[in-house]
Design a protein around this motif. Structure first.
Motif, PDB file in Angstrom:
ATOM      1  N   HIS A   1      49.105  -3.495 -39.585  1.00 33.59           N
ATOM      2  CA  HIS A   1      47.827  -4.162 -39.823  1.00 33.59           C
ATOM      3  C   HIS A   1      46.717  -3.282 -40.413  1.00 33.59           C
ATOM      4  O   HIS A   1      45.942  -3.767 -41.237  1.00 33.59           O
ATOM      5  CB  HIS A   1      47.292  -4.773 -38.518  1.00 33.59           C
ATOM      6  N   THR A   2      46.586  -2.042 -39.987  1.00 31.85           N
ATOM      7  CA  THR A   2      45.376  -1.304 -40.345  1.00 31.85           C
ATOM      8  C   THR A   2      45.541  -0.309 -41.477  1.00 31.85           C
ATOM      9  O   THR A   2      44.554   0.087 -42.096  1.00 31.85           O
ATOM     10  CB  THR A   2      44.814  -0.544 -39.117  1.00 31.85           C
ATOM     11  N   HIS A   3      46.758   0.121 -41.778  1.00 27.10           N
ATOM     12  CA  HIS A   3      46.960   1.179 -42.760  1.00 27.10           C
ATOM     13  C   HIS A   3      46.551   0.708 -44.154  1.00 27.10           C
ATOM     14  O   HIS A   3      47.160  -0.180 -44.742  1.00 27.10           O
ATOM     15  CB  HIS A   3      48.434   1.602 -42.759  1.00 27.10           C
ATOM     16  N   HIS A   4      45.447   1.267 -44.694  1.00 27.76           N
ATOM     17  CA  HIS A   4      44.932   0.970 -46.029  1.00 27.76           C
ATOM     18  C   HIS A   4      44.458  -0.473 -46.165  1.00 27.76           C
ATOM     19  O   HIS A   4      44.513  -1.053 -47.260  1.00 27.76           O
ATOM     20  CB  HIS A   4      45.969   1.284 -47.113  1.00 27.76           C
ATOM     21  N   THR A   5      43.980  -1.085 -45.085  1.00 20.17           N
ATOM     22  CA  THR A   5      43.556  -2.482 -45.144  1.00 20.17           C
ATOM     23  C   THR A   5      42.091  -2.632 -44.740  1.00 20.17           C
ATOM     24  O   THR A   5      41.452  -1.719 -44.230  1.00 20.17           O
ATOM     25  CB  THR A   5      44.398  -3.379 -44.216  1.00 20.17           C
ATOM     26  N   ASN A   6      41.579  -3.857 -44.942  1.00 22.39           N
ATOM     27  CA  ASN A   6      40.225  -4.182 -44.511  1.00 22.39           C
ATOM     28  C   ASN A   6      40.116  -4.266 -42.995  1.00 22.39           C
ATOM     29  O   ASN A   6      39.002  -4.353 -42.457  1.00 22.39           O
ATOM     30  CB  ASN A   6      39.772  -5.504 -45.145  1.00 22.39           C
ATOM     31  N   ALA A   7      41.241  -4.238 -42.282  1.00 17.76           N
ATOM     32  CA  ALA A   7      41.227  -4.250 -40.814  1.00 17.76           C
ATOM     33  C   ALA A   7      41.155  -2.844 -40.228  1.00 17.76           C
ATOM     34  O   ALA A   7      41.183  -2.684 -39.011  1.00 17.76           O
ATOM     35  CB  ALA A   7      42.461  -4.970 -40.270  1.00 17.76           C
ATOM     36  N   ASP A   8      41.048  -1.836 -41.084  1.00 17.19           N
ATOM     37  CA  ASP A   8      40.984  -0.456 -40.591  1.00 17.19           C
ATOM     38  C   ASP A   8      39.542  -0.142 -40.198  1.00 17.19           C
ATOM     39  O   ASP A   8      38.801   0.537 -40.909  1.00 17.19           O
ATOM     40  CB  ASP A   8      41.477   0.511 -41.668  1.00 17.19           C
ATOM     41  N   VAL A   9      39.151  -0.660 -39.035  1.00 18.63           N
ATOM     42  CA  VAL A   9      37.775  -0.560 -38.558  1.00 18.63           C
ATOM     43  C   VAL A   9      37.756  -0.142 -37.091  1.00 18.63           C
ATOM     44  O   VAL A   9      38.791  -0.108 -36.410  1.00 18.63           O
ATOM     45  CB  VAL A   9      37.035  -1.909 -38.734  1.00 18.63           C
ATOM     46  N   TYR A  10      36.561   0.173 -36.609  1.00 18.32           N
ATOM     47  CA  TYR A  10      36.356   0.683 -35.252  1.00 18.32           C
ATOM     48  C   TYR A  10      36.999  -0.211 -34.195  1.00 18.32           C
ATOM     49  O   TYR A  10      37.531   0.288 -33.192  1.00 18.32           O
ATOM     50  CB  TYR A  10      34.856   0.798 -34.995  1.00 18.32           C
ATOM     51  N   ASP A  11      36.953  -1.531 -34.402  1.00 18.53           N
ATOM     52  CA  ASP A  11      37.452  -2.477 -33.392  1.00 18.53           C
ATOM     53  C   ASP A  11      38.921  -2.266 -33.058  1.00 18.53           C
ATOM     54  O   ASP A  11      39.371  -2.677 -31.986  1.00 18.53           O
ATOM     55  CB  ASP A  11      37.266  -3.915 -33.897  1.00 18.53           C
ATOM     56  N   HIS A  12      39.689  -1.658 -33.954  1.00 17.36           N
ATOM     57  CA  HIS A  12      41.132  -1.491 -33.732  1.00 17.36           C
ATOM     58  C   HIS A  12      41.499  -0.070 -33.309  1.00 17.36           C
ATOM     59  O   HIS A  12      42.665   0.326 -33.405  1.00 17.36           O
ATOM     60  CB  HIS A  12      41.905  -1.901 -34.989  1.00 17.36           C
ATOM     61  N   LEU A  13      40.518   0.663 -32.811  1.00 14.08           N
ATOM     62  CA  LEU A  13      40.784   1.980 -32.232  1.00 14.08           C
ATOM     63  C   LEU A  13      41.099   1.844 -30.748  1.00 14.08           C
ATOM     64  O   LEU A  13      40.619   0.924 -30.085  1.00 14.08           O
ATOM     65  CB  LEU A  13      39.565   2.888 -32.407  1.00 14.08           C
ATOM     66  N   GLU A  14      41.894   2.771 -30.236  1.00 13.50           N
ATOM     67  CA  GLU A  14      42.198   2.829 -28.803  1.00 13.50           C
ATOM     68  C   GLU A  14      41.519   4.071 -28.225  1.00 13.50           C
ATOM     69  O   GLU A  14      41.995   5.194 -28.392  1.00 13.50           O
ATOM     70  CB  GLU A  14      43.709   2.897 -28.579  1.00 13.50           C
ATOM     71  N   SER A  15      40.392   3.877 -27.568  1.00 16.29           N
ATOM     72  CA  SER A  15      39.596   5.016 -27.092  1.00 16.29           C
ATOM     73  C   SER A  15      40.363   5.869 -26.085  1.00 16.29           C
ATOM     74  O   SER A  15      40.308   7.110 -26.145  1.00 16.29           O
ATOM     75  CB  SER A  15      38.285   4.527 -26.475  1.00 16.29           C
ATOM     76  N   ASP A  16      41.095   5.233 -25.179  1.00 18.30           N
ATOM     77  CA  ASP A  16      41.842   5.999 -24.173  1.00 18.30           C
ATOM     78  C   ASP A  16      42.866   6.918 -24.829  1.00 18.30           C
ATOM     79  O   ASP A  16      43.054   8.069 -24.427  1.00 18.30           O
ATOM     80  CB  ASP A  16      42.557   5.053 -23.204  1.00 18.30           C
ATOM     81  N   ASP A  17      43.547   6.390 -25.842  1.00 17.24           N
ATOM     82  CA  ASP A  17      44.569   7.176 -26.528  1.00 17.24           C
ATOM     83  C   ASP A  17      43.948   8.354 -27.270  1.00 17.24           C
ATOM     84  O   ASP A  17      44.494   9.466 -27.279  1.00 17.24           O
ATOM     85  CB  ASP A  17      45.323   6.291 -27.521  1.00 17.24           C
ATOM     86  N   LEU A  18      42.821   8.133 -27.911  1.00 20.93           N
ATOM     87  CA  LEU A  18      42.169   9.199 -28.662  1.00 20.93           C
ATOM     88  C   LEU A  18      41.678  10.303 -27.736  1.00 20.93           C
ATOM     89  O   LEU A  18      41.779  11.502 -28.054  1.00 20.93           O
ATOM     90  CB  LEU A  18      41.007   8.621 -29.471  1.00 20.93           C
ATOM     91  N   ILE A  19      41.152   9.938 -26.599  1.00 17.37           N
ATOM     92  CA  ILE A  19      40.685  10.926 -25.623  1.00 17.37           C
ATOM     93  C   ILE A  19      41.861  11.773 -25.136  1.00 17.37           C
ATOM     94  O   ILE A  19      41.762  12.999 -25.018  1.00 17.37           O
ATOM     95  CB  ILE A  19      39.964  10.217 -24.458  1.00 17.37           C
ATOM     96  N   GLN A  20      42.985  11.108 -24.838  1.00 19.85           N
ATOM     97  CA  GLN A  20      44.190  11.842 -24.436  1.00 19.85           C
ATOM     98  C   GLN A  20      44.601  12.831 -25.520  1.00 19.85           C
ATOM     99  O   GLN A  20      44.939  13.989 -25.261  1.00 19.85           O
ATOM    100  CB  GLN A  20      45.320  10.839 -24.165  1.00 19.85           C
ATOM    101  N   SER A  21      44.578  12.375 -26.773  1.00 16.57           N
ATOM    102  CA  SER A  21      45.027  13.219 -27.874  1.00 16.57           C
ATOM    103  C   SER A  21      44.161  14.459 -28.025  1.00 16.57           C
ATOM    104  O   SER A  21      44.677  15.566 -28.261  1.00 16.57           O
ATOM    105  CB  SER A  21      45.017  12.411 -29.181  1.00 16.57           C
ATOM    106  N   ALA A  22      42.854  14.313 -27.898  1.00  9.59           N
ATOM    107  CA  ALA A  22      41.953  15.457 -28.063  1.00  9.59           C
ATOM    108  C   ALA A  22      42.200  16.512 -26.993  1.00  9.59           C
ATOM    109  O   ALA A  22      42.146  17.723 -27.269  1.00  9.59           O
ATOM    110  CB  ALA A  22      40.504  14.983 -28.025  1.00  9.59           C
TER     111      ALA A  22
END
Length: 581
Positions: free
Chosen positions: A519-540
């Protein structure tokens, strides 16, 4: 926009704190039973995990605890990514938005206390491009707004333009003659035949799951030989590139008003990339758009019934020629006794233009920035310098990272005739000699983040067997966060390749898929709403820990065998002299 609460942080932090308290109680009880000599030995080794056999890669668990506490409880990551996406927005290479993102990330890293935060120019890249409006309407046989967005590096329309829709099929230069003299003032629908009723594109059957199962992670570790690109495929690919150039000129010369392509995805998700050249000297394109599959299908069916279809299009787009250079954002966490050696982390800051570049790749940039913020906030001076690089030009072919590697580490001369041909389409040739820069022996590792916003599940060893036990030891403290897999597999298509192809240790992380490819790769749906905050925090948190481990390791990370050198030339016998006896 209100940020989502990082549920992950509070949930896992509380579980981790409970485990730590239980462990401390157990240690205190056992200490009473140990003799004094054993107590002293335990105190001297406190916080360090035992090294794997044959390695020196013990993990400082006290530091891991501090990194987890800072990253899980006091994360700044979502504020960073919110500014990059909601405030700055899309960041096409060469655009004012990307230059603004370069400057903001530089200033933010400096504000957090990193040293030598600066923009490093490379290029010339070419023209910038941006758009601010796209409106498409069907005006005959019915009036209806249609959903379409412009392709990058195609011109605007200089106000609303109207023209009859005309379906064309041009697969080769020979097809030009069928349409010569017939395209002036027309809006061209490209590439698709009329679909049968009810056959709008549907979600792919058997889509990849949002998260890796244990079985899928194990499957990643199984060796599979890479599919070879055949000479026929390379030749066909080069012919397609050349055909696109000739088609741009033909359509411009024939006076077509615009082109419209059908989007490959359903449900109004548009995947849009480029349709014109970013090099000013190349032939320009006519205005080009990608239209939602469902709206495009109606137009094609109407034309198939013999109806006249008239469209009105207005695109406001502009080229930016004031600065042909592009920029990478660079900053350092200085090392101590081995500051001349480097550990690097990076992600690409550029994006496409229809969304806000959230999962591709503000997510990776925010993870890399947050990892450096954590280490700086904890005042953990590393032995080696840790450098962050936020690249531009990745979407156009890893251009920013390739330029940086060539300037700082190593490069190969490239014949001018090959520069516009993607590497996968080139005929095999003997490798050019590798020119090494003074910094080449001093890079320990480069870590890259560019697979969406899914949590890190492990790391690809890039066919470097010697790093597998090292990475396994470094990931051991994060088994409870789901990151423990190390596989030999080599992966491509992002900025670590620029380092790997010249023989430097460079690695990409394994991340959960989520909605990235679907859905999000190179599309108009690649926006903040489709981020996973928990996953990003884990990754950092994981990235911060691995950077610290690499910076503190007694030795540089092991390297694969050096890349091949060109075969030695035979001696020129005509210039030799016979030694005197």
């Amino acid at each position: 926009m209100q940020q989502r609460e990082p549920r992950f942080a509070s949930r896992y932090a509380s579980r981790f704190a409970s485990k730590v308290l239980c462990s401390l109680a157990l240690v205190a009880a056992l200490t009473l039973l140990l003799p004094a000599s054993s107590t002293r030995a335990a105190a001297q080794g406190a916080g360090r995990a035992p090294a794997l056999s044959g390695t020196t890669d013990a993990v400082d668990l006290a530091v891991v605890t501090r990194i987890r506490d800072e990253g899980l409880r006091r994360s700044r990551l979502m504020a960073t990514i919110g500014h990059l996406t909601d405030v700055i927005g899309p960041r096409l290479t060469g655009s004012p938005q990307l230059k603004g993102a370069n400057e903001w990330t530089r200033d933010q890293l400096a504000q957090w206390g990193l040293a030598n935060a600066h923009l490093e120019a490379w290029g010339p890249f070419g023209r910038g491009w941006s758009f601010s409006r796209a409106a498409v309407h069907m005006v005959e046989p019915q009036r209806q707004p249609l959903f379409a967005l412009p392709k990058a590096w195609t011109p605007g329309t200089a106000g609303p333009v109207r023209g009859a829709a005309m379906r064309v099929v041009i697969n080769s230069e020979a097809d030009f003659e069928k349409y010569r003299g017939k395209l002036r003032g027309k809006i061209l629908l490209f590439d698709k035949t009329a679909p049968p009723p009810g056959s709008a594109p549907a979600a792919q059957e058997g889509e990849r799951p949002r998260r890796f199962s244990a079985e899928k992670l194990a499957e990643l570790g199984q060796y599979k030989s890479a599919a070879e690109v055949t000479p026929e495929q390379r030749k066909a690919g080069r012919e397609r590139l050349e055909m696109r150039r000739k088609l741009r000129k033909f359509l411009t010369d024939e006076g077509a008003l615009a082109t419209v392509d059908e989007n490959p995805l359903p449900w109004g998700v548009l995947r849009v990339q480029s349709g014109g050249p970013y090099k000013k000297e190349e032939d320009p394109a006519v205005p080009g758009l990608v239209m939602a599959a469902e709206h495009y299908g109606r137009l094609v069916r109407l034309l198939g019934r013999g109806e006249r279809v008239e469209l009105e299009i207005e695109v406001e787009a502009r080229f930016h020629d004031d600065d042909p250079m592009a920029y990478n954002t660079i900053a350092d966490l200085p090392g101590t006794d081995r500051s001349g050696e480097l550990v690097m982390v990076g992600a690409h800051l550029d994006s496409w233009h229809t969304g806000t570049g959230a999962t591709d790749n503000a997510a990776g940039c925010a993870v890399a920035m947050e990892a450096l913020r954590i280490l700086r906030a904890l005042d953990l001076p590393p032995r080696r310098t840790i450098r962050i690089a936020l690249w531009s030009g990745e979407e156009e072919g890893l251009l920013g990272s390739e330029a940086y590697v060539g300037q700082h580490f190593a490069s190969r001369p490239e014949p001018p005739a090959l520069r516009d041909i993607p590497e996968r389409l080139r005929e095999p040739q003997p490798p050019a000699p590798l020119t090494l820069r003074p910094e080449y022996p001093h890079l320990s590792a480069y870590f890259n983040i560019d697979n969406g916003s899914g949590k890190i599940r492990g790391i690809y060893a890039q066919e470097n067997a010697a790093v597998v036990p090292i990475f396994s030891a470094w990931l051991e403290p994060f088994r409870d966060l789901g990151a423990e897999t190390v596989v030999m597999k080599s992966v491509g298509s992002t900025d670590h390749v620029s380092f790997d192809r010249v023989g430097l240790p460079a690695f990409q992380f394994i991340q959960d898929e989520l909605d990235y490819s679907s859905h999000t790769h190179h599309t108009n749906a690649d926006v903040y709403d489709h981020l996973e905050s928990d996953d990003l925090i884990q990754s950092a948190v994981i990235v911060a820990s691995l950077l610290y481990d690499a910076a503190m390791r007694p030795q540089l990370l092991p390297r694969k065998p050096p890349p091949p050198s060109p075969p030695a030339r035979p001696a020129d016998r005509s210039s030799t002299t016979t030694p005197r006896r």
